[in-house]
Write a protein that holds these residues in place. Structure first.
Motif, PDB file in Angstrom:
ATOM      1  N   GLU A  12       0.849  -1.193   0.000  1.00 37.45           N
ATOM      2  CA  GLU A  12       0.000   0.000   0.000  1.00 37.45           C
ATOM      3  C   GLU A  12       0.888   1.249   0.000  1.00 37.45           C
ATOM      4  O   GLU A  12       1.656   1.454  -0.934  1.00 37.45           O
ATOM      5  N   SER A  13       0.856   2.051   1.053  1.00 40.90           N
ATOM      6  CA  SER A  13       1.648   3.279   1.051  1.00 40.90           C
ATOM      7  C   SER A  13       2.957   3.145   1.816  1.00 40.90           C
ATOM      8  O   SER A  13       3.685   4.128   1.987  1.00 40.90           O
ATOM      9  N   HIS A  14       3.285   1.936   2.253  1.00 40.74           N
ATOM     10  CA  HIS A  14       4.472   1.731   3.071  1.00 40.74           C
ATOM     11  C   HIS A  14       5.524   0.911   2.316  1.00 40.74           C
ATOM     12  O   HIS A  14       5.185  -0.006   1.558  1.00 40.74           O
ATOM     13  N   LEU A  15       6.776   1.237   2.550  1.00 42.67           N
ATOM     14  CA  LEU A  15       7.861   0.426   2.015  1.00 42.67           C
ATOM     15  C   LEU A  15       8.068  -0.788   2.911  1.00 42.67           C
ATOM     16  O   LEU A  15       7.986  -0.694   4.129  1.00 42.67           O
ATOM     17  N   LYS A  16       8.347  -1.918   2.307  1.00 45.17           N
ATOM     18  CA  LYS A  16       8.656  -3.108   3.084  1.00 45.17           C
ATOM     19  C   LYS A  16      10.060  -2.994   3.669  1.00 45.17           C
ATOM     20  O   LYS A  16      10.886  -2.209   3.213  1.00 45.17           O
ATOM     21  N   GLY A  17      10.329  -3.809   4.665  1.00 46.75           N
ATOM     22  CA  GLY A  17      11.651  -3.811   5.269  1.00 46.75           C
ATOM     23  C   GLY A  17      12.741  -4.128   4.261  1.00 46.75           C
ATOM     24  O   GLY A  17      13.849  -3.589   4.332  1.00 46.75           O
ATOM     25  N   SER A  18      12.420  -4.977   3.298  1.00 46.67           N
ATOM     26  CA  SER A  18      13.403  -5.324   2.264  1.00 46.67           C
ATOM     27  C   SER A  18      13.775  -4.108   1.431  1.00 46.67           C
ATOM     28  O   SER A  18      14.916  -3.977   0.973  1.00 46.67           O
ATOM     29  N   ALA A  19      12.808  -3.195   1.241  1.00 47.17           N
ATOM     30  CA  ALA A  19      13.080  -1.989   0.449  1.00 47.17           C
ATOM     31  C   ALA A  19      14.081  -1.088   1.152  1.00 47.17           C
ATOM     32  O   ALA A  19      14.948  -0.474   0.515  1.00 47.17           O
ATOM     33  N   LEU A  20      13.988  -0.987   2.469  1.00 44.29           N
ATOM     34  CA  LEU A  20      14.917  -0.144   3.214  1.00 44.29           C
ATOM     35  C   LEU A  20      16.331  -0.714   3.169  1.00 44.29           C
ATOM     36  O   LEU A  20      17.310   0.028   3.067  1.00 44.29           O
ATOM     37  N   SER A  21      16.446  -2.029   3.232  1.00 45.39           N
ATOM     38  CA  SER A  21      17.763  -2.654   3.082  1.00 45.39           C
ATOM     39  C   SER A  21      18.296  -2.456   1.671  1.00 45.39           C
ATOM     40  O   SER A  21      19.492  -2.226   1.467  1.00 45.39           O
ATOM     41  N   LEU A  93      19.710  -2.801  -8.896  1.00 47.22           N
ATOM     42  CA  LEU A  93      19.753  -3.611  -7.676  1.00 47.22           C
ATOM     43  C   LEU A  93      18.357  -3.943  -7.182  1.00 47.22           C
ATOM     44  O   LEU A  93      17.424  -3.151  -7.308  1.00 47.22           O
ATOM     45  N   ALA A  94      18.241  -5.117  -6.594  1.00 50.95           N
ATOM     46  CA  ALA A  94      17.027  -5.528  -5.889  1.00 50.95           C
ATOM     47  C   ALA A  94      17.446  -6.449  -4.763  1.00 50.95           C
ATOM     48  O   ALA A  94      18.563  -6.976  -4.751  1.00 50.95           O
ATOM     49  N   ILE A  95      16.562  -6.650  -3.811  1.00 50.71           N
ATOM     50  CA  ILE A  95      16.855  -7.569  -2.721  1.00 50.71           C
ATOM     51  C   ILE A  95      16.739  -8.999  -3.228  1.00 50.71           C
ATOM     52  O   ILE A  95      15.919  -9.312  -4.088  1.00 50.71           O
ATOM     53  N   ALA A  96      17.557  -9.884  -2.661  1.00 47.98           N
ATOM     54  CA  ALA A  96      17.583 -11.281  -3.094  1.00 47.98           C
ATOM     55  C   ALA A  96      16.485 -12.088  -2.405  1.00 47.98           C
ATOM     56  O   ALA A  96      16.746 -13.064  -1.697  1.00 47.98           O
ATOM     57  N   ASP A  97      15.236 -11.667  -2.619  1.00 49.69           N
ATOM     58  CA  ASP A  97      14.103 -12.454  -2.146  1.00 49.69           C
ATOM     59  C   ASP A  97      13.480 -13.159  -3.338  1.00 49.69           C
ATOM     60  O   ASP A  97      14.069 -13.193  -4.438  1.00 49.69           O
ATOM     61  N   ASN A  98      12.310 -13.734  -3.162  1.00 47.66           N
ATOM     62  CA  ASN A  98      11.694 -14.487  -4.255  1.00 47.66           C
ATOM     63  C   ASN A  98      11.498 -13.624  -5.497  1.00 47.66           C
ATOM     64  O   ASN A  98      11.742 -14.067  -6.628  1.00 47.66           O
ATOM     65  N   LEU A  99      11.048 -12.371  -5.298  1.00 42.90           N
ATOM     66  CA  LEU A  99      10.818 -11.494  -6.439  1.00 42.90           C
ATOM     67  C   LEU A  99      12.139 -11.122  -7.110  1.00 42.90           C
ATOM     68  O   LEU A  99      12.266 -11.203  -8.333  1.00 42.90           O
ATOM     69  N   GLY A 100      13.113 -10.703  -6.330  1.00 45.73           N
ATOM     70  CA  GLY A 100      14.396 -10.296  -6.901  1.00 45.73           C
ATOM     71  C   GLY A 100      15.098 -11.417  -7.642  1.00 45.73           C
ATOM     72  O   GLY A 100      15.655 -11.216  -8.726  1.00 45.73           O
ATOM     73  N   LYS A 101      15.062 -12.617  -7.077  1.00 44.69           N
ATOM     74  CA  LYS A 101      15.720 -13.755  -7.716  1.00 44.69           C
ATOM     75  C   LYS A 101      15.031 -14.151  -9.015  1.00 44.69           C
ATOM     76  O   LYS A 101      15.663 -14.654  -9.939  1.00 44.69           O
ATOM     77  N   ASP A 102      13.723 -13.932  -9.076  1.00 44.15           N
ATOM     78  CA  ASP A 102      12.957 -14.265 -10.275  1.00 44.15           C
ATOM     79  C   ASP A 102      13.122 -13.204 -11.356  1.00 44.15           C
ATOM     80  O   ASP A 102      13.241 -13.516 -12.542  1.00 44.15           O
ATOM     81  N   LEU A 103      13.151 -11.941 -10.942  1.00 47.58           N
ATOM     82  CA  LEU A 103      13.103 -10.829 -11.889  1.00 47.58           C
ATOM     83  C   LEU A 103      14.461 -10.414 -12.440  1.00 47.58           C
ATOM     84  O   LEU A 103      14.604 -10.176 -13.650  1.00 47.58           O
ATOM     85  N   MET A 104      15.458 -10.284 -11.588  1.00 46.41           N
ATOM     86  CA  MET A 104      16.701  -9.623 -11.989  1.00 46.41           C
ATOM     87  C   MET A 104      17.503 -10.361 -13.070  1.00 46.41           C
ATOM     88  O   MET A 104      18.155  -9.703 -13.892  1.00 46.41           O
ATOM     89  N   PRO A 105      17.503 -11.682 -13.127  1.00 49.07           N
ATOM     90  CA  PRO A 105      18.193 -12.322 -14.262  1.00 49.07           C
ATOM     91  C   PRO A 105      17.597 -11.911 -15.611  1.00 49.07           C
ATOM     92  O   PRO A 105      18.338 -11.749 -16.590  1.00 49.07           O
ATOM     93  N   GLN A 154      19.277  -9.251   2.234  1.00 52.58           N
ATOM     94  CA  GLN A 154      18.657  -8.273   3.125  1.00 52.58           C
ATOM     95  C   GLN A 154      19.328  -8.238   4.492  1.00 52.58           C
ATOM     96  O   GLN A 154      19.515  -7.166   5.081  1.00 52.58           O
ATOM     97  N   THR A 155      19.719  -9.396   5.012  1.00 48.81           N
ATOM     98  CA  THR A 155      20.278  -9.458   6.360  1.00 48.81           C
ATOM     99  C   THR A 155      21.647  -8.806   6.466  1.00 48.81           C
ATOM    100  O   THR A 155      22.116  -8.526   7.569  1.00 48.81           O
ATOM    101  N   GLU A 156      22.315  -8.568   5.333  1.00 49.08           N
ATOM    102  CA  GLU A 156      23.657  -7.987   5.354  1.00 49.08           C
ATOM    103  C   GLU A 156      23.655  -6.469   5.218  1.00 49.08           C
ATOM    104  O   GLU A 156      24.697  -5.830   5.346  1.00 49.08           O
ATOM    105  N   PHE A 157      22.495  -5.884   4.942  1.00 50.79           N
ATOM    106  CA  PHE A 157      22.408  -4.441   4.755  1.00 50.79           C
ATOM    107  C   PHE A 157      21.313  -3.885   5.673  1.00 50.79           C
ATOM    108  O   PHE A 157      20.130  -4.099   5.416  1.00 50.79           O
ATOM    109  N   PRO A 158      21.693  -3.183   6.739  1.00 55.28           N
ATOM    110  CA  PRO A 158      20.701  -2.635   7.668  1.00 55.28           C
ATOM    111  C   PRO A 158      19.744  -1.680   6.958  1.00 55.28           C
ATOM    112  O   PRO A 158      20.095  -1.088   5.934  1.00 55.28           O
ATOM    113  N   PRO A 159      18.551  -1.519   7.488  1.00 55.88           N
ATOM    114  CA  PRO A 159      17.578  -0.599   6.867  1.00 55.88           C
ATOM    115  C   PRO A 159      18.120   0.820   6.784  1.00 55.88           C
ATOM    116  O   PRO A 159      18.757   1.310   7.712  1.00 55.88           O
ATOM    117  N   ALA A 160      17.860   1.462   5.668  1.00 57.08           N
ATOM    118  CA  ALA A 160      18.311   2.840   5.471  1.00 57.08           C
ATOM    119  C   ALA A 160      17.440   3.786   6.285  1.00 57.08           C
ATOM    120  O   ALA A 160      16.237   3.578   6.436  1.00 57.08           O
TER     121      ALA A 160
END
Length: 216
Positions: A12-21, A93-105, A154-160
């Motif tokens: 919705e109007s909020h960024l997910k935690g993965s977005a901040l990382s 760049l994208a986070i290495a979650d299900n979406l990022g792993k599917d999309l970025m290649p 995501q776990t290696e980059f703290p939220p911005a």
């Protein structure tokens, strides 16, 4: 010099935690490339999250289109690749979650770019550290193409943290949304009052030793 385009996931109007990382990793990578962070929001209703994104990025590009209601790599990848070119990005760049792993290649293929996946550290504009062998070893990899595409852990980059000044927001069109024959038949999601695992501040887990739910 080139900018770093970072794909942000939102609810919705909020960024997910993965977005901040992702924004943290993108800021590091943009610094190596001598450019700025360009945040990208894609999907139906993506514009609602623009205010949250502009608090973290100097520039945000929104692609809000009803035809993008459901994520599909076939429809999202051309948009990400086109915006990367339009914004002068030498890194995507994208986070290495299900979406990022599917999309970025797919994005990397469309940009004719090399890719480093599951990155745990950014050493230079084209050099990264990533785990291999189920995390038992760490590899240093170098991408040889002018444009680099990475997915970051995501776990290696703290939220911005939010910046002092709000960035600018621009819109871009989705263009020809072609799913290449793929269709979304249905989406079955379980709604819960609990946060997603990647957004939870406290995670409590128990294994076989608990024996039953009552003991947990």
């Amino acid at each position: 010099m080139g900018n770093c385009l970072v794909l942000l996931e939102y609810s919705e109007s909020h960024l997910k935690g993965s977005a901040l990382s992702a924004l943290n990793a993108a800021a590091q990578l943009a610094g190596k490339h001598g450019g700025k962070v360009v945040a990208l929001l894609v999907g139906k209703g993506a514009g609602a999250a623009a205010d949250a994104a502009k608090a973290h990025a100097p520039r945000t590009v929104v692609v809000d289109d009803a035809r993008l209601e459901h994520y599909m790599a076939e429809t999202y990848a051309p948009i990400v690749a086109r915006v990367a070119k339009d914004e002068g990005a030498s890194a995507v760049l994208a986070i290495a979650d299900n979406l990022g792993k599917d999309l970025m290649p797919r994005v990397a293929a469309l940009l004719d770019a090399g890719m480093a996946s599951d990155v745990s550290a950014i050493l230079d504009k084209d050099t990264f550290r990533r785990p291999i062998l189920a995390g038992n070893a760490i590899a240093t990899v170098k991408v040889g193409s002018p444009v680099v595409v990475i997915t970051a852990r995501q776990t290696e980059f703290p939220p911005a943290a939010a910046g002092g000044d709000a960035g600018e927001v621009a819109t871009a069109t989705a263009g020809d949304v072609n799913a290449l024959g793929a269709t979304v038949v249905s989406v079955q999601a379980t709604k819960s009052e609990r946060p997603e695992l990647t957004d939870a501040k406290i995670v409590v887990s128990g294994g076989r030793g608990m024996r039953s739910a009552e003991n947990f």
